[in-house]
Design a protein around this motif. Structure first.
Motif, PDB file in Angstrom:
ATOM      1  N   VAL A 204     -22.951 -37.835   8.921  1.00  0.00           N
ATOM      2  CA  VAL A 204     -23.853 -36.767   9.349  1.00  0.00           C
ATOM      3  C   VAL A 204     -23.063 -35.466   9.493  1.00  0.00           C
ATOM      4  O   VAL A 204     -21.981 -35.441  10.095  1.00  0.00           O
ATOM      5  CB  VAL A 204     -24.538 -37.139  10.680  1.00  0.00           C
ATOM      6  N   ARG A 205     -23.612 -34.387   8.962  1.00  0.00           N
ATOM      7  CA  ARG A 205     -22.893 -33.110   8.933  1.00  0.00           C
ATOM      8  C   ARG A 205     -23.194 -32.232  10.143  1.00  0.00           C
ATOM      9  O   ARG A 205     -22.315 -31.532  10.633  1.00  0.00           O
ATOM     10  CB  ARG A 205     -23.288 -32.339   7.661  1.00  0.00           C
ATOM     11  N   GLU A 206     -24.461 -32.270  10.589  1.00  0.00           N
ATOM     12  CA  GLU A 206     -24.891 -31.301  11.607  1.00  0.00           C
ATOM     13  C   GLU A 206     -24.419 -31.634  13.019  1.00  0.00           C
ATOM     14  O   GLU A 206     -24.357 -30.753  13.882  1.00  0.00           O
ATOM     15  CB  GLU A 206     -26.428 -31.200  11.629  1.00  0.00           C
ATOM     16  N   ILE A 207     -24.133 -32.904  13.273  1.00  0.00           N
ATOM     17  CA  ILE A 207     -23.777 -33.342  14.626  1.00  0.00           C
ATOM     18  C   ILE A 207     -22.378 -33.945  14.577  1.00  0.00           C
ATOM     19  O   ILE A 207     -22.065 -34.723  13.671  1.00  0.00           O
ATOM     20  CB  ILE A 207     -24.775 -34.386  15.156  1.00  0.00           C
ATOM     21  N   GLY A 208     -21.542 -33.596  15.545  1.00  0.00           N
ATOM     22  CA  GLY A 208     -20.179 -34.108  15.534  1.00  0.00           C
ATOM     23  C   GLY A 208     -19.631 -34.317  16.922  1.00  0.00           C
ATOM     24  O   GLY A 208     -20.376 -34.446  17.892  1.00  0.00           O
ATOM     25  N   GLY A 209     -18.320 -34.317  17.014  1.00  0.00           N
ATOM     26  CA  GLY A 209     -17.668 -34.469  18.304  1.00  0.00           C
ATOM     27  C   GLY A 209     -17.544 -33.132  19.013  1.00  0.00           C
ATOM     28  O   GLY A 209     -17.979 -32.090  18.522  1.00  0.00           O
ATOM     29  N   HIS A 210     -16.882 -33.152  20.155  1.00  0.00           N
ATOM     30  CA  HIS A 210     -16.819 -31.948  20.986  1.00  0.00           C
ATOM     31  C   HIS A 210     -15.705 -32.070  22.018  1.00  0.00           C
ATOM     32  O   HIS A 210     -15.296 -33.167  22.398  1.00  0.00           O
ATOM     33  CB  HIS A 210     -18.153 -31.755  21.709  1.00  0.00           C
ATOM     34  N   GLY A 211     -15.272 -30.921  22.494  1.00  0.00           N
ATOM     35  CA  GLY A 211     -14.387 -30.922  23.639  1.00  0.00           C
ATOM     36  C   GLY A 211     -15.123 -31.456  24.854  1.00  0.00           C
ATOM     37  O   GLY A 211     -16.351 -31.378  24.936  1.00  0.00           O
ATOM     38  N   PHE A 216     -19.632 -31.143  30.022  1.00  0.00           N
ATOM     39  CA  PHE A 216     -20.096 -32.235  29.169  1.00  0.00           C
ATOM     40  C   PHE A 216     -19.748 -31.943  27.709  1.00  0.00           C
ATOM     41  O   PHE A 216     -19.217 -32.797  26.991  1.00  0.00           O
ATOM     42  CB  PHE A 216     -21.605 -32.385  29.351  1.00  0.00           C
ATOM     43  N   HIS A 217     -20.060 -30.727  27.265  1.00  0.00           N
ATOM     44  CA  HIS A 217     -19.759 -30.325  25.888  1.00  0.00           C
ATOM     45  C   HIS A 217     -18.996 -29.011  25.921  1.00  0.00           C
ATOM     46  O   HIS A 217     -19.493 -28.015  26.438  1.00  0.00           O
ATOM     47  CB  HIS A 217     -21.039 -30.177  25.068  1.00  0.00           C
ATOM     48  N   GLU A 218     -17.804 -29.026  25.372  1.00  0.00           N
ATOM     49  CA  GLU A 218     -16.941 -27.854  25.313  1.00  0.00           C
ATOM     50  C   GLU A 218     -16.519 -27.613  23.865  1.00  0.00           C
ATOM     51  O   GLU A 218     -16.737 -28.454  22.998  1.00  0.00           O
ATOM     52  CB  GLU A 218     -15.671 -28.076  26.165  1.00  0.00           C
ATOM     53  N   ASP A 219     -15.868 -26.472  23.637  1.00  0.00           N
ATOM     54  CA  ASP A 219     -15.209 -26.262  22.349  1.00  0.00           C
ATOM     55  C   ASP A 219     -13.987 -27.166  22.282  1.00  0.00           C
ATOM     56  O   ASP A 219     -13.405 -27.496  23.320  1.00  0.00           O
ATOM     57  CB  ASP A 219     -14.779 -24.803  22.213  1.00  0.00           C
ATOM     58  N   PRO A 220     -13.588 -27.600  21.087  1.00  0.00           N
ATOM     59  CA  PRO A 220     -14.153 -27.237  19.785  1.00  0.00           C
ATOM     60  C   PRO A 220     -15.249 -28.206  19.343  1.00  0.00           C
ATOM     61  O   PRO A 220     -15.321 -29.335  19.833  1.00  0.00           O
ATOM     62  CB  PRO A 220     -12.944 -27.383  18.866  1.00  0.00           C
ATOM     63  N   PHE A 221     -16.090 -27.751  18.406  1.00  0.00           N
ATOM     64  CA  PHE A 221     -16.959 -28.655  17.680  1.00  0.00           C
ATOM     65  C   PHE A 221     -16.083 -29.438  16.706  1.00  0.00           C
ATOM     66  O   PHE A 221     -15.217 -28.864  16.042  1.00  0.00           O
ATOM     67  CB  PHE A 221     -18.027 -27.874  16.900  1.00  0.00           C
ATOM     68  N   VAL A 222     -16.279 -30.751  16.643  1.00  0.00           N
ATOM     69  CA  VAL A 222     -15.442 -31.601  15.787  1.00  0.00           C
ATOM     70  C   VAL A 222     -16.290 -32.130  14.634  1.00  0.00           C
ATOM     71  O   VAL A 222     -17.130 -33.009  14.808  1.00  0.00           O
ATOM     72  CB  VAL A 222     -14.813 -32.763  16.581  1.00  0.00           C
ATOM     73  N   CYS A 223     -16.050 -31.558  13.455  1.00  0.00           N
ATOM     74  CA  CYS A 223     -16.767 -31.950  12.240  1.00  0.00           C
ATOM     75  C   CYS A 223     -16.027 -33.107  11.577  1.00  0.00           C
ATOM     76  O   CYS A 223     -14.796 -33.190  11.645  1.00  0.00           O
ATOM     77  CB  CYS A 223     -16.818 -30.750  11.299  1.00  0.00           C
ATOM     78  N   TYR A 224     -16.766 -34.004  10.914  1.00  0.00           N
ATOM     79  CA  TYR A 224     -16.129 -35.144  10.250  1.00  0.00           C
ATOM     80  C   TYR A 224     -16.296 -35.127   8.737  1.00  0.00           C
ATOM     81  O   TYR A 224     -16.064 -36.125   8.066  1.00  0.00           O
ATOM     82  CB  TYR A 224     -16.652 -36.455  10.842  1.00  0.00           C
ATOM     83  N   VAL A 239      -8.508 -31.944  24.636  1.00  0.00           N
ATOM     84  CA  VAL A 239      -9.264 -33.179  24.857  1.00  0.00           C
ATOM     85  C   VAL A 239     -10.587 -33.065  24.111  1.00  0.00           C
ATOM     86  O   VAL A 239     -11.321 -32.085  24.276  1.00  0.00           O
ATOM     87  CB  VAL A 239      -9.526 -33.418  26.358  1.00  0.00           C
ATOM     88  N   PHE A 240     -10.886 -34.060  23.276  1.00  0.00           N
ATOM     89  CA  PHE A 240     -12.134 -34.033  22.516  1.00  0.00           C
ATOM     90  C   PHE A 240     -12.546 -35.451  22.139  1.00  0.00           C
ATOM     91  O   PHE A 240     -11.767 -36.400  22.282  1.00  0.00           O
ATOM     92  CB  PHE A 240     -12.008 -33.153  21.261  1.00  0.00           C
ATOM     93  N   THR A 241     -13.783 -35.567  21.663  1.00  0.00           N
ATOM     94  CA  THR A 241     -14.295 -36.876  21.251  1.00  0.00           C
ATOM     95  C   THR A 241     -14.135 -37.059  19.748  1.00  0.00           C
ATOM     96  O   THR A 241     -14.187 -36.099  18.977  1.00  0.00           O
ATOM     97  CB  THR A 241     -15.780 -37.039  21.605  1.00  0.00           C
ATOM     98  N   ILE A 242     -13.935 -38.301  19.351  1.00  0.00           N
ATOM     99  CA  ILE A 242     -14.010 -38.704  17.946  1.00  0.00           C
ATOM    100  C   ILE A 242     -15.232 -39.601  17.846  1.00  0.00           C
ATOM    101  O   ILE A 242     -15.266 -40.674  18.457  1.00  0.00           O
ATOM    102  CB  ILE A 242     -12.741 -39.451  17.496  1.00  0.00           C
ATOM    103  N   GLU A 243     -16.263 -39.174  17.128  1.00  0.00           N
ATOM    104  CA  GLU A 243     -17.535 -39.912  17.105  1.00  0.00           C
ATOM    105  C   GLU A 243     -18.319 -39.686  15.809  1.00  0.00           C
ATOM    106  O   GLU A 243     -19.454 -39.206  15.841  1.00  0.00           O
ATOM    107  CB  GLU A 243     -18.388 -39.532  18.308  1.00  0.00           C
ATOM    108  N   PRO A 244     -17.754 -40.037  14.678  1.00  0.00           N
ATOM    109  CA  PRO A 244     -18.508 -39.854  13.433  1.00  0.00           C
ATOM    110  C   PRO A 244     -19.774 -40.708  13.416  1.00  0.00           C
ATOM    111  O   PRO A 244     -19.751 -41.869  13.827  1.00  0.00           O
ATOM    112  CB  PRO A 244     -17.518 -40.307  12.362  1.00  0.00           C
TER     113      PRO A 244
END
Length: 290
Positions: A204-211, A216-224, A239-244
């Protein structure tokens, strides 16, 4: 960047002089910025104290997911899962981060089969044999946020669904291996995307991970789906999430117009997602929440 004198106290709160603490660190970031790269601001970089707070929040997040794992089975409603999450989280002195976040009505997201993410628990939605479900738990503890999700196979599932779940987890593990300081988020995302495509899937392109951490949601947006050498520079303390979100079919998605939250695959084929929270270290990363 905040302009500091070499003998000023460092911006990070360590109490040390800038020249003894983050001066060389900042100079390295500035060099990347001069080359035209996206670089993190100071407020993205977490202090050791903040990282410890996120780690403690993550312990509760993991315990809640373990609690769900012990109980989930065919015949359970997604509303029951929501109740488990709320009760376990609050018993441990924490708050479910999704509850009332931007109007979200529940304590957890429950996303089944073709639901990509943000599925809303419902007393009438009963888990059936053969379904796959993502349980996305986020926790606030003493002001610190943690975030992770897991996939569950309900009873016996098809080989196609099981492979999707397994490959999606592999994508996350590949992502973890490619989080390295002074490289780019795109370096990680390209490896994740290559593994998904190699197995016949799309991301999915439009939704990704985040700081995450102080909000709850911070920069950066994490694209996969970003290519190597692009996106934000990774530096120690981020600190960020990995969630493809990996789709069995095409990457196109849409959001339910009625509830404004539930995201579905456009082609109706299943999607899977695992999520972890990591902090970039001096030589790689530490997984804070799995």
């Amino acid at each position: 960047m905040i302009k500091l004198g070499r003998n000023d106290l460092c911006w990070c709160g360590s109490g040390k002089k800038y020249k003894k603490c983050h001066e060389a660190f900042d100079e390295k970031i500035i060099q990347f910025a001069r080359q035209g790269h996206i670089v993190p601001s100071h407020d993205i970089i977490k202090t050791p104290e903040q990282i410890e707070g996120i780690r403690e929040s993550g312990k509760i997040n993991i315990a809640v997911l373990d609690y769900v794992a012990e109980r989930i089975k065919p015949g359970v409603s997604t509303e029951e899962i929501d109740q488990w999450v709320y009760e376990k989280t609050t018993q441990m002195g924490a708050i479910p981060a999704p509850l009332n976040y931007c109007g979200f009505p529940k304590s957890v997201c429950t996303s089944i089969d073709e639901v990509v993410c943000h599925g809303i628990p419902d007393k009438n939605r009963i888990l059936q044999e053969g379904e796959i479900i993502n349980i996305d738990v986020s926790t606030i503890y003493k002001g610190y946020y943690s975030d992770s999700s897991r996939m569950f196979c309900i009873g016996e599932v098809s080989e196609e669904k099981r492979k999707l779940v397994e490959v999606t987890k592999e994508c996350v593990e590949i992502g973890i291996k490619h989080v390295k300081p002074w490289t780019f988020l795109g370096d990680m995302s390209e490896e994740i995307n290559k593994h998904a495509m190699k197995n016949g899937y799309t991301i999915v392109r439009e939704i990704g991970g985040h700081g995450v951490g102080l909000e709850f949601h911070e920069d950066p947006f994490v694209c996969y789906v970003a290519p190597k050498g692009t996106e934000m520079l990774m530096v120690p303390g981020m600190v960020f999430t990995i969630e493809p979100m990996v789709n069995m079919g095409q990457p196109d998605v849409y959001t339910d117009e009625e509830d404004g939250w539930t995201v579905y695959t456009e082609d109706g084929l299943p999607s899977a997602q695992w999520e972890v929270t990591v902090v970039v270290t001096e030589d790689g990363c530490e997984v804070l929440v799995y």
